[in-house]
Write an enzyme that holds these catalytic residues in place. Structure first.
Site, PDB file in Angstrom:
ATOM      1  N   ALA A   1      20.229 -22.464  32.766  1.00  0.00           N
ATOM      2  CA  ALA A   1      20.956 -22.526  34.030  1.00  0.00           C
ATOM      3  C   ALA A   1      20.330 -21.606  35.072  1.00  0.00           C
ATOM      4  CB  ALA A   1      22.420 -22.159  33.808  1.00  0.00           C
TER       5      ALA A   1
ATOM      6  N   GLY B   1      21.873 -18.684  28.386  1.00  0.00           N
ATOM      7  CA  GLY B   1      22.046 -19.004  29.797  1.00  0.00           C
ATOM      8  C   GLY B   1      20.769 -19.091  30.601  1.00  0.00           C
ATOM      9  N   HIS B   2      19.602 -19.031  29.942  1.00  0.00           N
ATOM     10  CA  HIS B   2      18.346 -19.023  30.695  1.00  0.00           C
ATOM     11  C   HIS B   2      18.065 -20.373  31.362  1.00  0.00           C
ATOM     12  CE1 HIS B   2      17.516 -15.115  29.025  1.00  0.00           C
ATOM     13  NE2 HIS B   2      17.643 -15.585  27.794  1.00  0.00           N
TER      14      HIS B   2
ATOM     15  N   MET C   1      11.042 -29.143  30.800  1.00  0.00           N
ATOM     16  CA  MET C   1      11.804 -27.900  30.804  1.00  0.00           C
ATOM     17  C   MET C   1      12.001 -27.474  29.363  1.00  0.00           C
ATOM     18  SD  MET C   1      15.515 -27.096  32.513  1.00  0.00           S
ATOM     19  CE  MET C   1      16.216 -25.452  32.478  1.00  0.00           C
ATOM     20  N   LEU C   2      11.648 -26.230  29.073  1.00  0.00           N
ATOM     21  CA  LEU C   2      11.737 -25.744  27.701  1.00  0.00           C
ATOM     22  C   LEU C   2      12.099 -24.266  27.682  1.00  0.00           C
ATOM     23  CD1 LEU C   2      11.246 -26.053  24.624  1.00  0.00           C
ATOM     24  CD2 LEU C   2       8.850 -25.478  25.056  1.00  0.00           C
TER      25      LEU C   2
ATOM     26  N   GLY D   1      20.672 -20.476  24.121  1.00  0.00           N
ATOM     27  CA  GLY D   1      22.079 -20.111  24.055  1.00  0.00           C
ATOM     28  C   GLY D   1      22.439 -18.869  24.832  1.00  0.00           C
TER      29      GLY D   1
ATOM     30  N   GLU E   1      12.429 -36.328  36.223  1.00  0.00           N
ATOM     31  CA  GLU E   1      11.744 -37.447  35.582  1.00  0.00           C
ATOM     32  C   GLU E   1      12.495 -37.862  34.323  1.00  0.00           C
ATOM     33  OE1 GLU E   1       7.587 -38.172  33.150  1.00  0.00           O
ATOM     34  OE2 GLU E   1       7.625 -36.718  34.779  1.00  0.00           O
TER      35      GLU E   1
END
Length: 398
Positions: A236, A233-234, A223-224, A231, A258
């Site tokens: 979430a 909220g993307h 996840m990136l 900062g 994982e």
């Protein structure tokens, strides 16, 4: 001699400049530049390149399609002064991770911006949301689900995954040819000369494991969120959209991750506690009745929550609910729960936002599953005991 050679050492995290370019003027705008968090996978644990003075490594990408400009510049090379010393092969190391098709000519790269209008997000649209920006106003973002069968996606993904090397400490590239991989992409919609264009914001990869006899277990692998968008909220939004997608599939048994890092767990717990609030068993008027098997069943059946995750998510839900129950004062909460609440209130802002990418998902486990389960169970028992005590106190005052 040693002192003179030391002058040819460069911090690769400072020397490497990254950009997501939307407009030609962005190329020379230092305000659009960002730098790696890590470069040790290419340049060693000390993250130093030897052999150059004034080293500048440019890796610029068009904002949508991620067409790439790669250039290496320096003011002086060690072989210009010392015949017997060889510099590091900077170009060879970078070429080892970026796919073919990049350009080293700035003018050619700028001309590629004209093709950005043809770029459209891959896959199926899952979710649209807006974020308020003080300068730009309301900005619109979309989350799409894609797989390797989408035309052009494999080449795009090869460019996208190069960012992992700079922002996830133990990152590695995946075998995207495996059709069990799902890809979830975040894009920003923006306007350029009256046309709607899309900029890459971040992404998540999920592998679908087989569970006997006829189920699957999606496991979050990577996840990136790219630094210019952190900062906001993307993270979430992305994680919630992914959970909602898999919760709607009857063949999914549960959703896992994982080797999640500590802060990924916090982000996940925030998202799951938010989703719990929509379940009938977690309604505020039912909480005074105490913890119930109905809560367990609904959380597992409707949210596909893994057993190890379950107690942690319920903890957050109980805490947030208790703190808003009418008639409960801070002094009515025992110290263990009070400390837990205060700590998590401080972290709530972080959980609502996308944390730094290396804090989200790492490939090295922070603790094994058994230890994590024991810690969650211990924390859960404290929460439940205090929860029941407060309910009894309120009932006696009724």
């Amino acid at each position: 001699m040693e002192k003179k050679l030391a002058e040819y050492k460069c911090d690769t995290n400072e020397a490497l400049s990254l950009k997501l370019v939307r407009f030609p003027e962005d190329v020379d705008d230092d305000g659009t530049t960002f730098h790696p968090e890590y470069s040790h996978q290419l340049f060693g644990d000390d993250e130093v390149a030897f052999g150059y003075k004034g080293l500048q490594i440019q890796l610029f990408y068009t904002a949508g399609n991620l067409s790439t400009l790669f250039k290496v510049k320096y003011s002086l090379k060690v072989t210009d002064t010392f015949d017997c010393v060889e510099p590091d092969d900077i170009e060879g190391k970078i070429r080892g991770i970026i796919p073919a098709g990049f350009t080293s000519n700035t003018d050619d790269f700028v001309s590629l911006l004209e093709k950005e209008a043809n770029f459209k997000p891959f896959g199926t649209l899952l979710h649209t949301y807006t974020v308020h920006n003080e300068e730009a106003g309301e900005l619109t973002y979309q989350i799409h689900k894609a797989d390797i069968t989408c035309p052009g996606f494999q080449e795009y993904h090869e460019r996208l995954q190069t960012f992992l090397m700079w922002f996830i400490e133990t990152a590695s590239f995946i075998d995207s040819d495996d059709d069990r991989w799902d890809f979830f992409l975040v894009f920003e919609k923006y306007n350029k000369d009256g046309e709607t264009l899309y900029a890459t914001v971040g992404y998540m990869t999920v592998y679908n494991y087989y569970v006997y006899p006829d189920k699957t277990r999606p496991r979050v692998s990577q996840m990136l969120i790219l630094p210019p968008f952190q900062g906001e909220g993307h993270g979430a939004q992305l994680l919630e959209a992914v959970h909602r997608f898999y919760c709607g599939l009857p063949k999914v048994q549960d959703i896992t991750a994982e080797d999640p890092s500590e802060n990924y767990v916090k982000l996940r717990d925030f998202v799951l506690s938010k989703l719990c609030q929509s379940l009938p068993a977690f309604a505020v008027d039912k909480l005074p009745l105490g913890f119930s098997d109905e809560m367990v069943k609904e959380a597992q059946d409707k949210l596909k929550i893994n057993k190890v995750w379950y107690h942690s998510a319920v903890n957050y839900h109980l805490i947030s609910t208790l703190m808003h129950c009418e008639g409960i004062q801070p002094y009515e909460i025992t110290e263990p729960l009070g400390v837990f609440v205060q700590k998590n209130q401080r972290e709530l802002a972080k959980m609502k936002k996308c944390l730094r990418p290396e804090e989200l998902v790492s490939h090295m486990g922070q603790m094994d599953t058994r230890t994590q389960h024991e810690e969650l169970e211990k924390s859960y028992q404290i929460i439940v005991e205090d929860y029941r005590r407060i309910i009894e106190r309120l009932a006696s005052q009724a």
